[in-house]
Design a protein around this motif. Structure first.
Motif, short mmCIF file in Angstrom:
data_model
loop_
_atom_site.label_atom_id
_atom_site.label_comp_id
_atom_site.label_asym_id
_atom_site.label_seq_id
_atom_site.Cartn_x
_atom_site.Cartn_y
_atom_site.Cartn_z
N HIS A 39 0.81 -1.22 0.00
CA HIS A 39 0.00 0.00 0.00
C HIS A 39 0.85 1.28 0.00
CE1 HIS A 39 -3.29 2.71 0.93
NE2 HIS A 39 -2.58 3.18 1.94
N ASP A 40 1.87 1.34 0.86
CA ASP A 40 2.68 2.55 0.93
C ASP A 40 3.51 2.78 -0.33
OD1 ASP A 40 2.00 3.66 3.54
OD2 ASP A 40 2.86 1.82 4.33
N MET A 41 3.87 1.71 -1.03
CA MET A 41 4.59 1.87 -2.28
C MET A 41 3.67 2.44 -3.35
SD MET A 41 7.13 -0.89 -4.15
CE MET A 41 7.85 -1.41 -2.60
N GLU A 47 1.97 9.72 -5.44
CA GLU A 47 2.29 11.07 -4.99
C GLU A 47 3.43 11.68 -5.80
OE1 GLU A 47 2.86 10.98 -0.74
OE2 GLU A 47 0.91 10.01 -0.46
N ALA A 48 4.43 10.87 -6.12
CA ALA A 48 5.55 11.38 -6.93
C ALA A 48 5.07 11.73 -8.34
CB ALA A 48 6.67 10.34 -6.99
N ALA A 49 4.26 10.87 -8.95
CA ALA A 49 3.78 11.11 -10.32
C ALA A 49 2.87 12.33 -10.39
CB ALA A 49 3.04 9.89 -10.84
N LEU A 50 2.07 12.54 -9.36
CA LEU A 50 1.15 13.69 -9.36
C LEU A 50 1.80 14.95 -8.80
CD1 LEU A 50 -2.19 12.00 -8.22
CD2 LEU A 50 -1.49 12.63 -10.54
N GLY A 51 3.02 14.84 -8.31
CA GLY A 51 3.72 15.99 -7.76
C GLY A 51 3.09 16.53 -6.48
N LEU A 52 2.53 15.63 -5.68
CA LEU A 52 1.88 16.05 -4.44
C LEU A 52 2.94 16.38 -3.40
CD1 LEU A 52 -1.05 13.46 -4.27
CD2 LEU A 52 -1.06 15.78 -5.23
N LYS A 53 2.95 17.60 -2.94
CA LYS A 53 3.95 18.06 -1.97
C LYS A 53 3.52 17.81 -0.53
CE LYS A 53 6.62 20.16 -5.05
NZ LYS A 53 7.10 19.16 -5.95
N THR A 54 2.22 17.61 -0.30
CA THR A 54 1.76 17.43 1.07
C THR A 54 1.01 16.11 1.26
OG1 THR A 54 -0.24 18.73 0.67
CG2 THR A 54 1.66 19.90 1.57
N GLY A 55 1.25 15.15 0.37
CA GLY A 55 0.75 13.81 0.59
C GLY A 55 1.62 13.16 1.66
N VAL A 56 1.52 11.88 1.83
CA VAL A 56 2.27 11.16 2.87
C VAL A 56 3.77 11.41 2.74
CG1 VAL A 56 2.88 8.88 3.76
CG2 VAL A 56 0.52 9.36 3.10
N LEU A 105 -6.46 13.98 -1.84
CA LEU A 105 -6.23 13.53 -3.21
C LEU A 105 -5.23 12.37 -3.24
CD1 LEU A 105 -6.88 13.85 -6.19
CD2 LEU A 105 -5.07 15.58 -6.33
N SER A 106 -4.24 12.39 -2.36
CA SER A 106 -3.29 11.30 -2.28
C SER A 106 -4.02 9.98 -2.01
CB SER A 106 -2.28 11.57 -1.16
OG SER A 106 -1.56 10.41 -0.84
N GLU A 107 -4.92 9.99 -1.04
CA GLU A 107 -5.68 8.78 -0.70
C GLU A 107 -6.58 8.34 -1.85
OE1 GLU A 107 -5.29 6.85 1.90
OE2 GLU A 107 -3.86 8.19 2.86
N LEU A 108 -7.30 9.29 -2.42
CA LEU A 108 -8.25 8.95 -3.49
C LEU A 108 -7.53 8.44 -4.74
CD1 LEU A 108 -10.65 12.02 -3.11
CD2 LEU A 108 -11.03 9.67 -2.30
N ALA A 109 -6.47 9.13 -5.12
CA ALA A 109 -5.73 8.73 -6.33
C ALA A 109 -5.03 7.39 -6.13
CB ALA A 109 -4.72 9.81 -6.71
N ALA A 110 -4.46 7.16 -4.94
CA ALA A 110 -3.82 5.86 -4.68
C ALA A 110 -4.85 4.74 -4.80
CB ALA A 110 -3.17 5.85 -3.29
N PHE A 111 -6.04 4.95 -4.25
CA PHE A 111 -7.11 3.96 -4.36
C PHE A 111 -7.47 3.71 -5.82
CE2 PHE A 111 -11.77 3.43 -4.80
CZ PHE A 111 -11.88 2.14 -4.28
N LEU A 112 -7.67 4.78 -6.58
CA LEU A 112 -8.08 4.63 -7.98
C LEU A 112 -7.02 3.92 -8.82
CD1 LEU A 112 -9.75 8.10 -8.59
CD2 LEU A 112 -10.89 5.87 -8.44
N PHE A 113 -5.77 4.33 -8.69
CA PHE A 113 -4.71 3.70 -9.47
C PHE A 113 -4.54 2.23 -9.08
CE2 PHE A 113 -2.96 8.04 -10.38
CZ PHE A 113 -2.95 7.93 -11.76
N ASP A 114 -4.63 1.94 -7.79
CA ASP A 114 -4.46 0.58 -7.31
C ASP A 114 -5.56 -0.33 -7.88
OD1 ASP A 114 -3.07 -1.37 -5.72
OD2 ASP A 114 -4.65 -1.22 -4.23
N ILE A 115 -6.80 0.10 -7.78
CA ILE A 115 -7.93 -0.69 -8.30
C ILE A 115 -7.79 -0.89 -9.81
CG2 ILE A 115 -10.43 -0.66 -8.76
CD1 ILE A 115 -9.77 -1.41 -5.89
N ASP A 116 -7.47 0.19 -10.52
CA ASP A 116 -7.36 0.13 -11.97
C ASP A 116 -6.22 -0.80 -12.40
OD1 ASP A 116 -7.98 0.72 -14.63
OD2 ASP A 116 -6.89 2.63 -14.62
#
Length: 187
Positions: A39-41, A47-56, A105-116
């Protein structure tokens, strides 16, 4: 920042994060073990791909603890470790408050990418259909800009998932996959 994903058991993993000028953080066991991609990977890549500065991981790079890591003991005395831990928790709490939409967004995007990413390899089942339905509802809750941002990162994220999944799956218990934040390079 170096993030160590450590295969610490047959169905268990831990993490160690080394940051310049900040205490080393650890979490073992870490939640969300998966033989293909923990999950953390998933969070790291997204987060790196989306350029999230305040994700985990952005928050940890800024000196936080994401609310779930703790300061490693190392060569610190008990008093120094307690002081470092208090400072770490205070800074982490401040950074978590400032996460705003990026944290969500970090949580939502991680969920979406993982499921997809996993949907192609999973057999059709009631659980799979439920997960895909939840992913559709989650995607619909995003703004048009957020959906476009996620769509634009899809190829990069999936390529990283494939590359890291192969490396992770090849590890034996006690071995680690070390990634550099935010490049995602394997060290």
């Amino acid at each position: 920042m170096k993030v160590h994903f450590i295969r610490s058991g047959e169905r268990r993993y831990g993490m160690r994060i080394e940051r310049p000028g900040a205490p080393v953080l650890v979490m073992d066991p870490a939640p969300g073990f998966d033989p293909d991609l923990p999950h953390d990977m998933v969070h790291f890549v997204v987060e790196a791909a989306l350029g999230l500065k305040t994700g985990v991981f952005g928050q940890i790079a800024a000196g936080g603890d994401a609310g779930s890591f703790h300061v490693a003991g190392g060569a610190l005395s008990a008093k120094e470790r307690q002081r470092a831990a208090r400072k770490q928790v205070a800074k982490g709490a401040k950074l978590i408050k400032r996460q705003g939409r990026e944290g969500e967004l970090s949580e939502l995007a991680a969920f979406l990418f993982d499921i997809d990413w996993r949907s192609g390899a999973r057999p059709d089942s009631a659980a799979q259909r439920a997960a895909l339905g939840e992913a559709e509802r989650t995607r619909a809750s995003l703004s048009a800009d957020e959906r476009a941002r996620i769509d634009a990162a899809r190829r990069q994220v999936f390529n990283s998932f494939e590359r890291l999944s192969k490396a992770w799956s090849a590890l034996r218990v006690g071995e680690a996959l070390i990634l550099e934040w935010p490049s995602g390079h394997i060290i």
